[in-house]
Design a protein around this motif. Structure first.
Motif, short mmCIF file in Angstrom:
data_model
loop_
_atom_site.label_atom_id
_atom_site.label_comp_id
_atom_site.label_asym_id
_atom_site.label_seq_id
_atom_site.Cartn_x
_atom_site.Cartn_y
_atom_site.Cartn_z
N GLU A 48 0.81 -1.22 0.00
CA GLU A 48 0.00 0.00 0.00
C GLU A 48 0.84 1.27 0.00
N ASP A 49 2.06 1.22 0.54
CA ASP A 49 2.93 2.39 0.47
C ASP A 49 3.28 2.71 -0.98
N VAL A 51 1.54 1.76 -3.64
CA VAL A 51 0.30 2.17 -4.32
C VAL A 51 0.00 3.63 -4.01
N ASP A 52 0.05 4.00 -2.75
CA ASP A 52 -0.23 5.39 -2.36
C ASP A 52 0.75 6.36 -2.98
N VAL A 55 -0.42 6.84 -6.55
CA VAL A 55 -1.73 7.50 -6.60
C VAL A 55 -1.57 9.00 -6.34
N LYS A 56 -0.71 9.35 -5.40
CA LYS A 56 -0.50 10.77 -5.07
C LYS A 56 0.17 11.54 -6.21
N ILE A 84 -3.29 -0.01 -9.05
CA ILE A 84 -2.83 1.38 -8.91
C ILE A 84 -3.64 2.28 -9.83
N ARG A 87 -7.10 2.82 -8.47
CA ARG A 87 -7.07 3.78 -7.36
C ARG A 87 -6.83 5.20 -7.87
N SER A 91 -9.19 8.55 -7.39
CA SER A 91 -8.70 9.80 -6.82
C SER A 91 -8.83 10.98 -7.78
#
Length: 170
Positions: A48-49, A51-52, A55-56, A84, A87, A91
């Motif tokens: 998840e790190d 992926v985040d 995404v950011k 990814i 997500r 977003s």
């Protein structure tokens, strides 16, 4: 882990210089943490790190995502990248619908993991060209089911229903 990575402006990889793609390999192709479904767990686990982190980055990460989807034949890597991308769509990242020609590479896959995430993305981006491949995927899965810990046809059928229902709204 990914806090030290910075997405640089996209530059095409030089196939003749092995060092030019070092940053790309370390940021995008690390498969540690991708765990596909098993009989004990009917869902994927992702880092998840990582992926985040992508995404950011929103639109600036799309060239890297495209490069992975264009070149990878690894089911875990493709599944993670589609997750990814899914997500990113959630977003509000712009331009994912324009990636359909690249995503269509996976329209004939038999992998229930890839089919599930692909159908989820198609459901959200509603590209008209994706409707036919979704129907073909559903028919192919019905005639020749693949062993899996979950039913990919649920997501594929849901995406088809989403296409149909959007066409009949008053």
């Amino acid at each position: 882990m990914y806090n030290n990575l910075v997405i640089q402006p996209y530059t095409p990889l030089n196939p003749y210089n092995r060092n030019s793609s070092a940053n790309f390999r370390t940021s995008c192709q690390n498969q540690a943490g991708v765990i596909l479904p098993s009989p004990q767990r009917n869902y994927c686990l992702f880092n998840e790190d990582k992926v985040d982190f992508f995404v950011k980055q929103k639109e600036s990460a799309l060239p890297y995502i495209k490069e992975i989807l264009k070149n990878s034949n690894n089911e875990a890597q493709i599944t993670e990248t589609l997750y990814i991308l899914n997500r990113m769509q959630d977003s509000g990242t712009k331009g994912i619908d324009k990636m359909y020609p690249l995503l269509s590479r996976f329209n004939s896959t038999n992998s229930p993991n890839i089919q599930t995430f692909l159908a989820g993305i198609y459901r959200k981006i509603q590209v008209p060209d994706a409707f036919g491949p979704l129907v073909a995927m559903l028919i192919r899965n019905s005639l020749n089911p693949q062993p899996a810990c979950f039913d990919a046809n649920e997501e594929v059928g849901g995406a088809i229903l989403s296409y149909i229902s959007d066409r009949f709204k008053c």
